[in-house]
Enzyme design. Structure first.
Site, mmCIF file in Angstrom:
data_model
loop_
_atom_site.group_PDB
_atom_site.id
_atom_site.type_symbol
_atom_site.label_atom_id
_atom_site.label_comp_id
_atom_site.label_asym_id
_atom_site.label_seq_id
_atom_site.Cartn_x
_atom_site.Cartn_y
_atom_site.Cartn_z
ATOM 1 N N HIS A 141 0.827 -1.194 0.000
ATOM 2 C CA HIS A 141 0.000 0.000 0.000
ATOM 3 C C HIS A 141 0.869 1.255 0.000
ATOM 4 O O HIS A 141 2.083 1.189 0.220
ATOM 5 C CB HIS A 141 -0.932 0.017 1.215
ATOM 6 C CG HIS A 141 -2.105 -0.899 1.083
ATOM 7 N ND1 HIS A 141 -2.045 -2.223 1.442
ATOM 8 C CD2 HIS A 141 -3.370 -0.697 0.610
ATOM 9 C CE1 HIS A 141 -3.219 -2.796 1.215
ATOM 10 N NE2 HIS A 141 -4.039 -1.892 0.707
ATOM 11 N N LYS A 145 -0.566 4.839 4.597
ATOM 12 C CA LYS A 145 -1.510 3.918 5.249
ATOM 13 C C LYS A 145 -1.025 3.626 6.660
ATOM 14 O O LYS A 145 0.138 3.259 6.866
ATOM 15 C CB LYS A 145 -1.640 2.625 4.449
ATOM 16 C CG LYS A 145 -2.692 1.669 5.015
ATOM 17 C CD LYS A 145 -2.950 0.504 4.067
ATOM 18 C CE LYS A 145 -3.927 -0.497 4.661
ATOM 19 N NZ LYS A 145 -5.257 0.099 4.930
#
Length: 248
Positions: A141, A145
């Protein structure tokens, strides 16, 4: 027309969702919630959901676990169904969501993508067929995040564990990190602007089977949440997820 409150409206995902709502004639955005109101919006935005006066048919939540209690309080008070797509909840918070669904309809999924939910079924099938293979999950990600591993990685791991009852090993490291026979390795990568990439590796003797899903934009999650909103608004109290609307 379905009237929507977006919790987390000024976050990256929230902005994608609000645009999708404006572009869809089936929906009306009546209010948004953000911990910080640092920009002008074309709709009424609040820093606390408990301050909202507008009536809505559903709340779609792409926010942060810290907002959960107030959101559940508002939902219970107004009997407004929930679509919850936030990740990073503790077991206690997940139990709160489950208990709440006894009084208000709740649709909860850590990933609203059709492709990911197909992948969950394929992972279940593969775990049954390849039960003697070593299994590793790698998720990637963007660098902002905050929770790791991702909610989707945990969904994938839970599907496998339901079949094999293996143990989780988060981020294997150290000088004595030899793989145990019955474990699921789960590894998180954070970098750049990666929207979301999940791989499940089944490694056997002289062969590898790999299942992979790559999200190319956040729009797929917005569209999935709107599909969930259409599903939940007329449902009886209960706990629902993507398996209830995706035919696999």
């Amino acid at each position: 027309m379905i009237k929507v409150i977006v919790n987390g409206c000024l976050g990256k995902m929230g902005k994608v969702l609000t645009k999708s709502i404006f572009d869809d004639e089936a929906f009306e955005l009546v209010a948004g919630v953000s911990r910080e109101i640092n920009e002008t919006t074309s709709y009424n935005a609040y820093s606390n959901i408990l301050d909202i006066n507008e009536k809505a048919d559903v709340i779609i939540d792409f926010s942060n676990p810290t907002t959960l209690k107030d959101m559940l309080t508002y939902s219970k008070k107004t009997k407004t169904p929930l679509v919850i797509a936030t990740t990073g909840y503790t077991n206690e918070e997940l139990n709160m969501i489950s208990e709440h669904s006894k009084e208000v309809p709740v649709f909860h999924s850590s990933n609203m993508s059709l492709g990911v939910n197909l992948m969950l079924k394929l992972v279940e099938i593969s775990a049954k067929a390849l039960s003697n293979f070593d299994i590793e999950i790698i998720e990637k990600h963007h660098n902002r995040k905050v929770d790791a591993p991702s909610g989707t990685a945990l969904m994938l791991a839970n599907e496998i564990q339901a079949v094999l009852d293996n143990e989780f090993n988060f981020g294997r490291h150290g000088k004595n990190a030899k793989r145990k026979e019955n474990e699921i390795g789960i590894h998180a990568v954070r970098g750049g602007t990666i929207v979301g990439d999940h791989s499940v590796i089944f490694a056997g003797k002289d062969e590898i089977v790999e299942l992979n899903h790559t999200a190319l934009s956040k729009e797929i999650f917005a569209q999935g949440s709107l599909q969930a909103a259409k599903f939940i608004v007329n449902k009886e109290n209960g706990y629902y997820n993507m398996k209830d609307i995706v035919s696999l």
